[in-house]
Design an enzyme around this catalytic site. Structure first.
Site, short mmCIF file in Angstrom:
data_model
loop_
_atom_site.label_atom_id
_atom_site.label_comp_id
_atom_site.label_asym_id
_atom_site.label_seq_id
_atom_site.Cartn_x
_atom_site.Cartn_y
_atom_site.Cartn_z
N GLY A 298 -4.45 -12.73 -4.23
CA GLY A 298 -3.54 -11.59 -4.07
C GLY A 298 -2.28 -11.74 -4.90
N GLY B 244 -8.20 -14.10 -6.60
CA GLY B 244 -8.45 -13.64 -5.23
C GLY B 244 -7.36 -14.02 -4.25
N HIS C 277 0.82 -1.21 0.00
CA HIS C 277 0.00 0.00 0.00
C HIS C 277 0.85 1.27 0.00
CE1 HIS C 277 -4.13 -1.49 0.22
NE2 HIS C 277 -3.62 -2.53 0.85
N GLU D 184 -7.76 -0.44 -15.30
CA GLU D 184 -8.28 -0.84 -13.99
C GLU D 184 -8.95 0.34 -13.28
OE1 GLU D 184 -6.12 -3.93 -12.39
OE2 GLU D 184 -6.99 -3.80 -10.39
N ASP E 140 1.63 -3.88 -9.43
CA ASP E 140 1.27 -5.18 -10.00
C ASP E 140 1.57 -5.24 -11.48
OD1 ASP E 140 0.35 -5.41 -7.46
OD2 ASP E 140 -1.78 -5.45 -7.96
N TYR F 154 -10.11 -0.09 -0.58
CA TYR F 154 -8.86 0.28 -1.25
C TYR F 154 -8.93 1.74 -1.72
CZ TYR F 154 -4.79 -0.05 -4.28
OH TYR F 154 -3.54 0.14 -4.84
C1 GLA Z 1 -3.15 -4.14 -4.94
C2 GLA Z 1 -2.91 -2.99 -5.93
C3 GLA Z 1 -1.45 -2.54 -5.91
C4 GLA Z 1 -0.97 -2.26 -4.48
C5 GLA Z 1 -1.34 -3.42 -3.56
C6 GLA Z 1 -1.03 -3.11 -2.12
O1 GLA Z 1 -2.48 -5.29 -5.33
O2 GLA Z 1 -3.24 -3.40 -7.24
O3 GLA Z 1 -1.30 -1.40 -6.72
O4 GLA Z 1 -1.46 -1.04 -4.02
O5 GLA Z 1 -2.72 -3.76 -3.64
O6 GLA Z 1 0.33 -2.93 -1.94
#
Ligand code: GLA
Length: 383
Positions: A125, A123, A36, A161, A173, A223
């Site tokens: 992560g 999901g 984050h 996105e 990401d 978020y």
């Molecule tokens: C998600 C978002 C990223 C980042 C992470 C937390 O994966 O897509 O951009 O902010 O959460 O680090």
């Protein structure tokens, strides 16, 4: 496994469209530390993995495009110059978003046929969404010779996105998925997009991912709320982002924040610092220090930034009570998905066994270990 996935998608494409496709593999990602903070211009430490999305693409013979999501057994058809976002469109909007953002750059593309499938658990992560966005933009770029750079492509993926999925994500990401290198982590400065590659040498330790199998449902609105708080705070201090704020300055205006907000902003400032300390720990081969930083990150994400959940906290607490796990934390956006654990090599099997048993006993469903290798980012598969 990756090859099997690629073959499967290629064969379905040939039998569906009677044409040889262009094959793209786009990687998911893990993140060692720096959570984050990408949307606060901070430092992150991700790597692309050997699991991701395989996508077959080819120009269509007529004035229709067809996209088939193999894993969902769903498809949709459209005309490329009349495409629009779909309410509750799910996976479709990632692709529609990328197509629209490519067109918004003035790039001409024709109708296409696409089939895709993934081996990243959704999901978990591990950024299956960034992998999908990068896969389609990479495929379009190659097929229509659009001359987009990698940097332009990841910015298109991110915009897709933001504007078509509704998550105001940072760039980590998409960056990791596109730029990843085999056996390397990337230390990325999210302000400049400059990065350094770090070969991994964890010596006696191994990285172990444990999927809580909790899907992060709540995460989208939270978020965006967290991001908004960060941006409002930066603005209040007349800074371009929280990267430029230090703890002392924040403390100086303590009374302008609720307790909750204050702790959240403090988390971001501390996490930007921690990612830098982690890079130093790796350079000094101090794995225990790195592990401690992972525990601290989790504590911050859970208690200050409030993006964890009971199951993730349980996994991390269990790791903490296990002497041979030197670090553990939730990974990614939060509210579910995986923990990343730094475990003494010889202890990996017993750790997985004991954490799985205790998790099952506590929650009545399974957690799952996920095996990953650090791999190259999005690329064309040559036949
Ligand atoms: C998600 C978002 C990223 C980042 C992470 C937390 O994966 O897509 O951009 O902010 O959460 O680090």
């Amino acid at each position: 496994m990756k090859q099997a996935l690629i073959n499967k998608i290629k064969n379905s494409f040939v039998s569906e469209f009677s044409k040889e496709p262009l094959m793209v593999f786009s990687s998911g990602r893990i993140n060692l530390i720096g959570e984050h903070v990408d949307y606060n211009d901070g430092f992150v430490f991700p790597a692309a993995i050997d699991k991701g999305i395989a996508l077959a693409i080819q120009k269509s013979n007529n004035d229709k495009s067809t996209i088939i999501a193999n894993d969902f057994e769903e498809s949709f058809q459209f005309e490329i110059d009349k495409i629009q976002a779909i309410d509750d469109g799910g996976w479709r909007n990632y692709l529609i978003g990328v197509i629209k953002e490519v067109q918004a750059k003035g790039k001409e593309i024709g109708n296409v046929n696409v089939i895709f499938s993934g081996n990243v658990p959704a999901g978990a992560g591990l950024s299956s969404s960034a992998a999908l966005e990068n896969a389609i933009v990479f495929g379009l770029n190659e097929l229509f010779q659009l001359q987009l750079t990698k940097k332009e492509m990841i910015l298109i993926s991110q915009k897709a996105e933001h504007n078509y999925v509704g998550v105001k994500c940072g760039i980590m990401d998409q960056f990791a998925s596109m730029y990843g290198e085999k056996n390397h982590f990337l230390l990325l400065d999210c302000r400049t997009l400059e990065y350094e590659t770090y070969p991994i040498d964890l010596e006696n330790y191994e990285l172990v991912l444990i999927n809580s199998n909790v899907q992060h449902n709540l995460s989208e609105s939270t978020y965006n709320e967290r991001r908004a708080l960060c941006e409002q705070t930066a603005e209040m201090f007349q800074k371009s982002s929280l990267r430029d704020l230090d703890k002392k300055e924040l403390w100086g205006r303590r009374s302008d924040f609720t307790n909750e907000e204050y702790k959240m902003v403090l988390y971001v400032i501390e996490e930007i610092e921690r990612a830098k300390l982690a890079a130093k720990a790796i350079e000094n081969r101090d794995i225990k220090k790195l592990g401690m930083l992972l525990y601290e990150t989790h504590d911050g994400l859970s208690k200050q930034y409030k993006v964890s959940c009971e199951e993730l906290d349980f996994l991390v607490d269990f790791a903490k009570d296990t002497r041979k796990v030197v670090g553990s934390r939730m990974m990614g956006g939060g509210f579910g998905g995986c923990t990343i654990n730094l475990v003494e090599k010889e202890f990996v099997e017993p750790f997985i066994e004991s954490v799985s048993d205790s998790f099952q006993e506590k929650f009545g469903f399974e957690c799952t270990p996920i095996n990953v290798k650090l791999s190259r980012g999005t690329h064309i598969i040559k036949s």
